[in-house]
Design a protein around this motif. Structure first.
Motif, PDB file in Angstrom:
ATOM      1  N   PHE A  22      59.362 -84.715  64.490  1.00 49.63           N
ATOM      2  CA  PHE A  22      58.237 -84.201  65.273  1.00 49.63           C
ATOM      3  C   PHE A  22      58.663 -83.950  66.716  1.00 49.63           C
ATOM      4  N   VAL A  23      59.378 -84.898  67.311  1.00 46.74           N
ATOM      5  CA  VAL A  23      59.810 -84.753  68.703  1.00 46.74           C
ATOM      6  C   VAL A  23      60.775 -83.580  68.833  1.00 46.74           C
ATOM      7  N   LYS A  24      61.729 -83.466  67.926  1.00 49.42           N
ATOM      8  CA  LYS A  24      62.688 -82.359  67.996  1.00 49.42           C
ATOM      9  C   LYS A  24      61.994 -81.007  67.853  1.00 49.42           C
ATOM     10  N   ALA A  25      60.989 -80.924  66.999  1.00 52.47           N
ATOM     11  CA  ALA A  25      60.296 -79.664  66.777  1.00 52.47           C
ATOM     12  C   ALA A  25      59.356 -79.292  67.929  1.00 52.47           C
ATOM     13  N   GLU A  90      60.291 -86.520  86.390  1.00 58.41           N
ATOM     14  CA  GLU A  90      60.618 -85.153  86.816  1.00 58.41           C
ATOM     15  C   GLU A  90      61.761 -84.540  86.008  1.00 58.41           C
ATOM     16  N   ILE A  91      62.578 -85.387  85.379  1.00 56.20           N
ATOM     17  CA  ILE A  91      63.723 -84.846  84.634  1.00 56.20           C
ATOM     18  C   ILE A  91      63.786 -85.284  83.176  1.00 56.20           C
ATOM     19  N   GLU A  92      62.975 -86.279  82.790  1.00 59.86           N
ATOM     20  CA  GLU A  92      63.066 -86.773  81.422  1.00 59.86           C
ATOM     21  C   GLU A  92      61.692 -87.134  80.863  1.00 59.86           C
ATOM     22  N   VAL A  93      61.650 -87.237  79.559  1.00 55.90           N
ATOM     23  CA  VAL A  93      60.441 -87.617  78.839  1.00 55.90           C
ATOM     24  C   VAL A  93      60.677 -88.986  78.236  1.00 55.90           C
ATOM     25  N   LEU A  94      59.663 -89.839  78.321  1.00 55.90           N
ATOM     26  CA  LEU A  94      59.699 -91.148  77.690  1.00 55.90           C
ATOM     27  C   LEU A  94      58.453 -91.290  76.839  1.00 55.90           C
ATOM     28  N   LEU A  95      58.658 -91.524  75.562  1.00 55.04           N
ATOM     29  CA  LEU A  95      57.573 -91.798  74.623  1.00 55.04           C
ATOM     30  C   LEU A  95      57.752 -93.211  74.097  1.00 55.04           C
ATOM     31  N   ILE A  96      56.671 -93.955  74.033  1.00 51.38           N
ATOM     32  CA  ILE A  96      56.679 -95.275  73.420  1.00 51.38           C
ATOM     33  C   ILE A  96      55.914 -95.139  72.109  1.00 51.38           C
ATOM     34  N   ALA A  97      56.594 -95.288  70.991  1.00 49.95           N
ATOM     35  CA  ALA A  97      55.974 -95.121  69.680  1.00 49.95           C
ATOM     36  C   ALA A  97      55.743 -96.481  69.030  1.00 49.95           C
ATOM     37  N   ILE A  98      54.566 -96.631  68.439  1.00 47.10           N
ATOM     38  CA  ILE A  98      54.181 -97.881  67.801  1.00 47.10           C
ATOM     39  C   ILE A  98      53.800 -97.580  66.365  1.00 47.10           C
ATOM     40  N   GLY A  99      54.437 -98.281  65.437  1.00 47.31           N
ATOM     41  CA  GLY A  99      54.126 -98.082  64.028  1.00 47.31           C
ATOM     42  C   GLY A  99      54.601 -99.237  63.185  1.00 47.31           C
ATOM     43  N   ASN A 100      53.805 -99.618  62.212  1.00 43.89           N
ATOM     44  CA  ASN A 100      54.169-100.672  61.263  1.00 43.89           C
ATOM     45  C   ASN A 100      54.651-101.952  61.951  1.00 43.89           C
ATOM     46  N   GLY A 101      53.973-102.360  63.020  1.00 43.66           N
ATOM     47  CA  GLY A 101      54.347-103.585  63.718  1.00 43.66           C
ATOM     48  C   GLY A 101      55.650-103.469  64.482  1.00 43.66           C
ATOM     49  N   ALA A 105      61.293 -96.594  71.564  1.00 47.66           N
ATOM     50  CA  ALA A 105      61.293 -95.707  72.725  1.00 47.66           C
ATOM     51  C   ALA A 105      62.050 -94.438  72.353  1.00 47.66           C
ATOM     52  N   VAL A 106      61.472 -93.319  72.735  1.00 46.88           N
ATOM     53  CA  VAL A 106      62.130 -92.020  72.565  1.00 46.88           C
ATOM     54  C   VAL A 106      62.264 -91.442  73.963  1.00 46.88           C
ATOM     55  N   GLN A 107      63.492 -91.180  74.364  1.00 40.06           N
ATOM     56  CA  GLN A 107      63.750 -90.664  75.704  1.00 40.06           C
ATOM     57  C   GLN A 107      64.684 -89.470  75.583  1.00 40.06           C
ATOM     58  N   TYR A 108      64.353 -88.412  76.317  1.00 40.21           N
ATOM     59  CA  TYR A 108      65.226 -87.241  76.318  1.00 40.21           C
ATOM     60  C   TYR A 108      65.022 -86.437  77.593  1.00 40.21           C
ATOM     61  N   GLN A 109      66.016 -85.604  77.913  1.00 34.16           N
ATOM     62  CA  GLN A 109      65.944 -84.715  79.063  1.00 34.16           C
ATOM     63  C   GLN A 109      65.848 -83.282  78.547  1.00 34.16           C
ATOM     64  N   PRO A 110      64.651 -82.721  78.625  1.00 35.02           N
ATOM     65  CA  PRO A 110      64.501 -81.349  78.133  1.00 35.02           C
ATOM     66  C   PRO A 110      65.081 -80.343  79.113  1.00 35.02           C
ATOM     67  N   GLN A 111      65.417 -79.203  78.574  1.00 43.86           N
ATOM     68  CA  GLN A 111      65.817 -78.065  79.397  1.00 43.86           C
ATOM     69  C   GLN A 111      64.878 -76.936  79.078  1.00 43.86           C
ATOM     70  N   PRO A 112      64.044 -76.503  79.958  1.00 48.42           N
ATOM     71  CA  PRO A 112      63.976 -76.844  81.378  1.00 48.42           C
ATOM     72  C   PRO A 112      63.326 -78.222  81.598  1.00 48.42           C
ATOM     73  N   THR A 113      63.161 -78.584  82.853  1.00 45.07           N
ATOM     74  CA  THR A 113      62.599 -79.888  83.220  1.00 45.07           C
ATOM     75  C   THR A 113      61.122 -79.970  82.827  1.00 45.07           C
ATOM     76  N   PRO A 114      60.569 -81.189  82.744  1.00 40.46           N
ATOM     77  CA  PRO A 114      59.146 -81.331  82.409  1.00 40.46           C
ATOM     78  C   PRO A 114      58.201 -80.514  83.298  1.00 40.46           C
ATOM     79  N   PRO A 115      58.390 -80.476  84.640  1.00 40.75           N
ATOM     80  CA  PRO A 115      57.485 -79.634  85.430  1.00 40.75           C
ATOM     81  C   PRO A 115      57.545 -78.161  85.019  1.00 40.75           C
ATOM     82  N   ASP A 116      58.748 -77.665  84.735  1.00 43.89           N
ATOM     83  CA  ASP A 116      58.889 -76.273  84.300  1.00 43.89           C
ATOM     84  C   ASP A 116      58.297 -76.056  82.903  1.00 43.89           C
ATOM     85  N   CYS A 117      58.450 -77.061  82.039  1.00 46.24           N
ATOM     86  CA  CYS A 117      57.848 -76.969  80.701  1.00 46.24           C
ATOM     87  C   CYS A 117      56.336 -76.840  80.815  1.00 46.24           C
TER      88      CYS A 117
END
Length: 142
Positions: A22-25, A90-101, A105-117
């Motif tokens: 899901f995150v990659k897509a 400003e340069i990376e995304v951090l998601l905290i995912a909770i499932g099945n107890g 953490a999912v962290q990545y640096q998109p291109q372009p940056t989050p503000p540009d996205c």
């Protein structure tokens, strides 16, 4: 596998693999959402999260809640807390995912940056939330 880490069963791997797909897509739109939420309250200690149950949906996780959870699990989230402490929205995304107890953490640096996205998304935060939650519901089984 690290010592003290319980083995993952098929269900644990399943939601994590679905989350990764899901995150990659949706990398750029998630980055846009994360930046849009950050702009609503730039001084908060809240992070974008995903709760898998009862159906996948976005949540916010506070720094205090993560610290309390870390204490409850005997400081086993110390690596994740380091990621949280050093997060730069400003340069990376951090998601905290909770499932099945479990928590991931999912962290990545998109291109372009989050503000540009966010600029390129041509959608407001609520529209991005709705759109991504619909996709998430179709791609991740609780």
């Amino acid at each position: 596998m690290r010592p003290g880490t319980p083995p993952q069963n098929a269900e644990d791997r399943k939601w994590r693999e679905q989350l990764d797909r899901f995150v990659k897509a949706n990398t750029l739109e998630i980055a846009a959402l994360a930046w849009g939420l950050h702009q609503r309250n730039p001084d908060s200690n809240e992070y974008l999260g995903i709760d898998i149950a009862p159906k996948p949906h976005f949540i916010t996780c506070t720094r205090d809640a993560l610290e309390a959870l870390n204490q409850k699990v005997d400081n086993r989230l110390r690596e994740m807390m380091g990621v949280v402490d050093n997060h730069n929205p400003e340069i990376e995304v951090l998601l905290i995912a909770i499932g099945n107890g479990q928590i991931q953490a999912v962290q990545y640096q998109p291109q372009p940056t989050p503000p540009d996205c966010f600029e390129e998304a041509d959608a407001d935060v609520d529209t991005l939330l709705d759109r991504l939650e619909q996709r998430m519901g179709a791609q991740i089984e609780p």
